[in-house]
Enzyme design. Structure first.
Site, PDB file in Angstrom:
ATOM      1  CE  LYS A  21      -3.854  -0.652   2.420  1.00 19.43           C
ATOM      2  NZ  LYS A  21      -4.413  -0.915   3.758  1.00 19.43           N
TER       3      LYS A  21
ATOM      4  CG  MET B 237      -5.627  -4.047  12.284  1.00 26.04           C
ATOM      5  SD  MET B 237      -4.540  -2.761  12.843  1.00 26.04           S
ATOM      6  CE  MET B 237      -5.299  -1.329  12.133  1.00 26.04           C
TER       7      MET B 237
ATOM      8  CG  ASN C  97       5.315 -42.981 -10.491  1.00 26.21           C
ATOM      9  OD1 ASN C  97       5.586 -41.797 -10.309  1.00 26.21           O
ATOM     10  ND2 ASN C  97       4.228 -43.388 -11.100  1.00 26.21           N
TER      11      ASN C  97
ATOM     12  N   GLY D  53      11.258 -44.081 -15.298  1.00 22.19           N
ATOM     13  CA  GLY D  53      10.033 -44.353 -14.551  1.00 22.19           C
ATOM     14  C   GLY D  53      10.267 -43.850 -13.143  1.00 22.19           C
TER      15      GLY D  53
ATOM     16  CG  HIS E 198      -4.283 -48.001  -7.712  1.00 23.91           C
ATOM     17  ND1 HIS E 198      -5.647 -47.973  -7.803  1.00 23.91           N
ATOM     18  CD2 HIS E 198      -3.836 -48.609  -8.829  1.00 23.91           C
ATOM     19  CE1 HIS E 198      -6.024 -48.567  -8.923  1.00 23.91           C
ATOM     20  NE2 HIS E 198      -4.930 -48.965  -9.561  1.00 23.91           N
TER      21      HIS E 198
ATOM     22  CD  GLU F 245      10.462 -49.217 -14.179  1.00 23.28           C
ATOM     23  OE1 GLU F 245       9.552 -48.595 -13.623  1.00 23.28           O
ATOM     24  OE2 GLU F 245      10.261 -50.080 -15.053  1.00 23.28           O
TER      25      GLU F 245
ATOM     26  CB  SER G 176      10.981 -43.989 -20.760  1.00 22.20           C
ATOM     27  OG  SER G 176       9.977 -43.241 -20.120  1.00 22.20           O
TER      28      SER G 176
ATOM     29  NE  ARG H 290      -6.033  -4.422  -3.363  1.00 23.65           N
ATOM     30  CZ  ARG H 290      -6.568  -4.498  -2.175  1.00 23.65           C
ATOM     31  NH1 ARG H 290      -5.832  -4.783  -1.141  1.00 23.65           N
ATOM     32  NH2 ARG H 290      -7.845  -4.272  -1.986  1.00 23.65           N
TER      33      ARG H 290
ATOM     34  NE  ARG I 272       0.806 -46.734 -15.609  1.00 26.18           N
ATOM     35  CZ  ARG I 272       0.646 -45.405 -15.659  1.00 26.18           C
ATOM     36  NH1 ARG I 272      -0.236 -44.872 -16.472  1.00 26.18           N
ATOM     37  NH2 ARG I 272       1.383 -44.631 -14.888  1.00 26.18           N
TER      38      ARG I 272
ATOM     39  CB  CYS J  77       6.803 -42.353 -18.695  1.00 30.37           C
ATOM     40  SG  CYS J  77       7.585 -43.855 -18.069  1.00 30.37           S
TER      41      CYS J  77
ATOM     42  NE  ARG K 121       4.720 -50.413 -17.906  1.00 33.00           N
ATOM     43  CZ  ARG K 121       4.388 -49.793 -16.774  1.00 33.00           C
ATOM     44  NH1 ARG K 121       5.266 -49.052 -16.132  1.00 33.00           N
ATOM     45  NH2 ARG K 121       3.172 -49.895 -16.304  1.00 33.00           N
TER      46      ARG K 121
HETATM   47  P1  ADP Z   1      -7.666  -2.446   3.391  1.00 34.82           P
HETATM   48  O1  ADP Z   1      -6.234  -2.761   3.483  1.00 34.82           O
HETATM   49  O2  ADP Z   1      -8.540  -3.359   4.151  1.00 34.82           O
HETATM   50  O3  ADP Z   1      -8.094  -2.214   1.978  1.00 34.82           O
HETATM   51  P2  ADP Z   1      -7.588   0.406   3.589  1.00 34.82           P
HETATM   52  O4  ADP Z   1      -6.737   1.129   4.558  1.00 34.82           O
HETATM   53  O5  ADP Z   1      -7.136   0.409   2.205  1.00 34.82           O
HETATM   54  O6  ADP Z   1      -7.853  -1.037   4.148  1.00 34.82           O
HETATM   55  O7  ADP Z   1      -8.968   1.090   3.544  1.00 34.82           O
HETATM   56  C1  ADP Z   1     -10.189   0.941   4.169  1.00 34.82           C
HETATM   57  C2  ADP Z   1     -11.137   1.932   3.484  1.00 34.82           C
HETATM   58  O8  ADP Z   1     -10.875   3.235   3.961  1.00 34.82           O
HETATM   59  C3  ADP Z   1     -10.941   1.983   1.991  1.00 34.82           C
HETATM   60  O9  ADP Z   1     -12.167   2.159   1.350  1.00 34.82           O
HETATM   61  C4  ADP Z   1     -10.063   3.178   1.791  1.00 34.82           C
HETATM   62  O10 ADP Z   1     -10.225   3.764   0.541  1.00 34.82           O
HETATM   63  C5  ADP Z   1     -10.556   4.107   2.891  1.00 34.82           C
HETATM   64  N1  ADP Z   1      -9.524   5.048   3.315  1.00 34.82           N
HETATM   65  C6  ADP Z   1      -8.307   4.761   3.793  1.00 34.82           C
HETATM   66  N2  ADP Z   1      -7.603   5.879   4.033  1.00 34.82           N
HETATM   67  C7  ADP Z   1      -8.395   6.907   3.698  1.00 34.82           C
HETATM   68  C8  ADP Z   1      -8.231   8.330   3.705  1.00 34.82           C
HETATM   69  N3  ADP Z   1      -7.114   8.892   4.094  1.00 34.82           N
HETATM   70  N4  ADP Z   1      -9.252   9.075   3.271  1.00 34.82           N
HETATM   71  C9  ADP Z   1     -10.412   8.500   2.867  1.00 34.82           C
HETATM   72  N5  ADP Z   1     -10.634   7.187   2.845  1.00 34.82           N
HETATM   73  C10 ADP Z   1      -9.630   6.381   3.248  1.00 34.82           C
HETATM   74 MG    MG Z   2       7.656 -49.060 -12.961  1.00 29.52          MG
HETATM   75 MG    MG Z   3      -7.696  -0.996   0.740  1.00 36.53          MG
END
Ligand code: ADP
Ligand code: MG
Ligand code: MG
Length: 880
Positions: free
Chosen positions: A27, A108, A774, A772, A461, A751, A770, A342, A568, A837, A624
């Site tokens: 991020k 988080m 296994n 084998g 098997h 093998e 070849s 991302r 086989r 194989c 084989r």
């Molecule tokens: P996560 O990693 O779970 O995506 P984020 O931190 O990206 O968490 O965001 C949680 C929400 O809060 C998202 O919709 C994000 O766009 C919004 N958000 C985060 N920071 C800000 C900010 N500074 N102003 C407005 N919205 C925010």
């Molecule tokens: Mg064999």
């Molecule tokens: Mg986010």
């Protein structure tokens, strides 16, 4: 050297960039990068992942310099925004967010609107002239901070909010006015009191407590589990970063809002903007599902300028990152801000389509596209699957080892005969549930939709055969207890009986109650077919298939197989009309008797080979000679023994004794493979006649046939000479008599370790090798592929072995035998063709190894052919 812990991003300066993911988290790195690109990002700063590491290395303390660095960054932020952190006139509010180098969704929760307190909220009201928005922001902050930092029950806040709504007689948050929101704030503060917690009015205290919470979350149970499940080892990452970012507000009225968008459709990969927008809301409203967002067109209606600006940014971001992006944005009073970008998560189908499209758009090379597709993607694309929707409401019973991908639902059968009967006579769809399977179960397995066993590993098997058949299969599902005789299974406190519905997901190993609907995948068409053609141009390894029937052969050809690496022949003997003749042959006391039985089998085998050669016209087909120990073919049930005795003119006990005698103590190491041909040359002769006979027929029909006769389990040159002589004599005689032009080869499997060690000798007679792998793995390790549950799993758990050697070729041990065997073989026969194989032939890391040691081809089950084509190309690119 002084260390730096805090990195600023804003107009004043941008200290990070996209390459600094390890230090700033995904991020933070991307926010800095977007600032550099000149996109509208609210300024802020990132506390690096090194601080997270320091925090844990030093008993949850921070480096001394951190406070000063954060203060300095905050001052810079205040200057840039013209606001003050904690100021009662123009308060600066921030969000506190977590972010590691890899995205860990939902680890988080973010804290928004930090910096608000009883004093600053008045400042914000004066500044904005919008008390409703200010109290809404404050109550949101109280809720997030209470929940995330002080661990106050989320539901307590919900209750307080609901009580205000009820008193007011409204349903939606948006229907509450400023006075109501102020009331919510009051009640939220009471929630703190009731929980015995104090809400810190000091913004700096708020900030440090939130920072502690972010770092603390790195080691919570959820996070640890997430990393374990995703194969991230402790120590792979420094930790999480903390992103502190100036707030922009989507909840200031109808000219504001927030949204999430993808630059392409993450389900189909189509190039169209895809996303959701929610007017008058803050970020978390979209995710929380409290209000239903609108499609992106809504933003276009409300604010076409912002919409078009966003389209323009999408285009630039895709060009810059050269991949599909997943973006968070907010509109504040009509002005657009970006809050995150991302590489977007996508379905396997979308992932292939996007890779191919990006090549066509000139953004990435074909090589890059090939590297972006994973074998798992292909695997899911080729098998039916349960949709997420279906899975959400499904009742999960247990989890075993995912052995062969796909999704299957059917009624339970506990033995192969019942499975066959249910399918053929009653028109049912069946899941065959067994403790384990054996070659005798083949017909039942073929009839079943899916196979579930309580024991065995990925190369047991059941697993090997199911993959070969392209059937969904789960093995080693230890939570189920199968009682074959009572015709029931116990799982999770439940008893399921024959005929009950069961569903299995061979991609994840999950077993579900009842019948689930599955979706059929697209075969080799569209973007997948296209990218594999690119892969074919790059790869050096040939890709053949293991196929025992014309049907398998033509399926594999459709998937791009360039020949057969292993047929086989024994599988053909298990069919009902043949097993009897086979048993007669085995229990014959005289050569006469045996030849008579063999002459019954000959036309049947010839028919089989005819079909297979035809399906693989123009490509080499390696067949084989008979391989398994003979007792595998013998009857086990008393009734069958009696029948056979009668037919053979033997007494019951006499036949019983013969069977006893044939029984191998250790079936892996005894009387099997070419040993059978040494003791019973007439078997090898019959098989040769069937192979060459079929080939001659096709040559006469004007077809191009390339037969390769392969002798299993060779250990010694003299042994090979002996068996080869039988083959060559019969074959040459037939070709001469027929007067046709037919070239065939005689080669051997490698093998047994002794064969690899003496490969230079063996290559004097062998026209191809070849591996084998296994058997070679079993014999090199000295344990069996069915030992997974017994102890191999413990070896993996205790990290004594890095991976299951039956799944991934053991490069340092077995692999060295492959390398040595190849080199030695080519030292006496420079043009020796060498292939593999074993089951490893379709496993990407093993395919890479085969490329590295210069094999000519890999051979794998039909459904793995596309994976091998991809993996072989990836091996070239990686090893350049
Ligand atoms: P996560 O990693 O779970 O995506 P984020 O931190 O990206 O968490 O965001 C949680 C929400 O809060 C998202 O919709 C994000 O766009 C919004 N958000 C985060 N920071 C800000 C900010 N500074 N102003 C407005 N919205 C925010
Ligand atoms: Mg064999
Ligand atoms: Mg986010």
């Amino acid at each position: 050297m002084s260390r730096k812990y805090v990195y600023y991003f804003g107009k004043t300066k941008a200290e990070g960039d996209a390459k600094m993911k390890n230090l700033l988290g995904g991020k933070g790195a991307n926010l800095a990068e977007m600032v550099r690109l000149g996109f509208p990002v609210p300024p802020g700063f990132t506390i690096s992942t090194e601080v997270c590491k320091y925090y844990y290395d030093h008993g949850e303390k921070y480096p001394g310099e951190l406070t000063g660095e954060v203060k300095a960054a905050m001052e810079m932020l205040e200057k840039e925004t013209g606001k003050g952190f904690g100021s009662a006139e123009r308060p600066l509010l921030v969000s506190v967010r977590s972010g590691a180098a890899i995205s860990m969704p939902g680890m988080m929760d973010t804290i928004l609107n930090l910096g608000l307190n009883n004093e600053t909220v008045t400042g914000l009201i004066n500044e904005s002239g919008n008390p409703r928005f200010c109290y809404d922001a404050y109550r949101r902050f109280l809720q997030m901070f209470g929940d995330v930092v002080l661990k106050i029950e989320h539901s307590e806040f919900e209750k307080a909010l609901a009580s205000v709504k009820k008193e007011k007689g409204v349903k939606l948050d948006t229907e509450l006015d400023a006075t109501d929101m102020e009331e919510v704030v009051k009640r939220y503060l009471e929630v703190y009191k009731k929980a015995g917690k104090e809400f810190p009015q000091d913004p700096w205290e708020q900030l440090w407590m939130s920072t502690n919470a972010v770092f603390g979350s790195w080691m919570n149970e959820r996070a640890i589990k997430y990393r374990a499940l995703n194969g991230v080892k402790e120590g792979d990452l420094l930790g999480t970063a903390v992103n502190i970012c100036t707030m922009v507000f989507g909840n200031t009225g109808d000219d504001s809002g927030t949204g999430v968008a993808f630059t392409r459709d993450p389900n189909t990969g189509e190039r169209k903007f895809y996303g959701e927008y929610l007017p008058n809301a803050q970020g978390e409203d979209v995710v929380a599902g409290t209000r239903t967002p609108y499609p992106m067109t809504r933003l276009h209606e409300i604010n076409p300028a912002a919409y078009n600006q966003l389209l323009d940014i999408f285009e630039k971001l895709e060009k810059h990152y050269r991949d599909m992006q997943d973006i968070e944005f907010t509109v504040e009073h009509g002005t657009l801000y970006l809050l995150q970008t991302r590489n977007g998560k996508r379905t396997p189908y979308a992932s292939v389509k996007i890779a191919v499209d990006l090549v066509k758009e000139g953004l990435i090379s074909k090589e890059e596209a090939i590297m972006r597709v994973t074998p798992e993607h292909i695997e899911t694309l080729l098998h039916p699957y349960f949709t997420n929707e279906t899975l959400e409401s499904a009742e999960k019973l247990a989890k075993g080892i995912a052995a062969s991908p796909g999704a299957a639902s059917g009624v339970i059968a506990f033995d192969p005969e019942t499975a066959e009967r249910m399918v053929k006579e009653e028109g049912k769809v069946v899941i065959l549930v067994r403790p384990e399977t054996s070659p005798e179960d083949i017909a039942g397995m073929a009839a079943a939709q899916g196979i579930l066993t309580s024991t065995g590993g990925k190369t047991s098997h059941a697993a090997v055969v199911a993959r070969g058949m392209g059937k969904t299969c789960i093995v080693g599902c230890e939570a189920i207890e199968v009682d074959e005789h009572a015709k029931e299974m116990k799982v999770n406190g439940k008893i399921l009986k024959e005929g009950d519905w069961l569903s299995i997901d061979g991609t994840t190993g999950e077993v579900f109650m009842g019948k689930l609907d599955s979706v059929k995948p697209q075969g080799l068409e569209g973007p997948l077919a296209e990218i594999l053609v690119w892969a074919d141009k790059i790869r050096k390894l040939g890709v053949r298939t293991n196929a025992d029937t014309p049907k398998d052969a033509s399926i594999a050809r459709g998937f791009g197989a360039e020949g057969i690496g292993l047929t086989r022949t024994e599988h053909m003997f298990f069919q009902e009309d043949r097993i009897f003749a086979m048993r007669q042959m085995i229990t014959s006391n005289t050569l006469e008797q045996r030849k008579k039985a063999l002459s019954k089998l000959l036309p049947m085998q010839e028919d089989d080979f005819y079909g297979i050669f035809k399906a693989m016209e123009g490509y080499p087909v390696t067949i084989r000679l008979l391989d398994p120990p003979l007792h595998e073919f013998l009857p086990k049930e008393d009734e069958d023994v009696r029948d056979l005795a009668k037919e053979m003119g033997m007494g019951y006990y006499e036949l019983k004794a013969t069977i006893e005698e044939l029984h191998e103590f250790n079936p892996m190491m005894g009387f099997r493979g070419c040993r059978l041909a040494v003791v019973y040359p007439e078997i090898a002769e019959m098989q040769t006649r069937a192979i060459i006979g079929a080939a001659i027929k096709l040559v006469k029909e004007g077809m191009n046939v390339i037969p390769e006769i392969m002798i299993p389990l060779i250990i010694e040159l003299e042994e090979l000479k002996y068996v080869k002589a039988i083959i060559v004599k019969a074959a040459d005689e037939m070709i001469r008599e027929a007067g046709v032009d037919l070239v065939y080869k005689v080669g051997t499997m490698i093998e047994v370790p002794r064969a690899a060690i003496t490969a230079d000798e063996i290559a004097r007679e062998a026209e191809f090798f070849s591996f084998g792998t296994n058997d070679l793995t079993q014999m090199t390790f000295g344990f069996s592929r069915d030992d997974y549950g017994k102890f191999v799993s413990h070896y993996l758990e205790k990290a004594i072995l890095p991976t299951d050697p039956f799944q991934k070729l053991d490069r340092v041990g077995v692999g060295q035998l492959v390398k040595m065997g190849t080199e030695k073989g080519r030292s006496t026969r420079p043009d020796l063709k060498v292939g593999i194989c074993g089951e490893h032939g379709g496993e990407p890391s093993s395919v890479e190894f085969c490329h590295m040691v210069g094999l000519n081809y890999v051979s794998c089950s039909p459904y793995r052919v596309p994976i091998a084509r991809l993996a072989a190309a990836q091996a070239v690119i990686k090893n350049r």
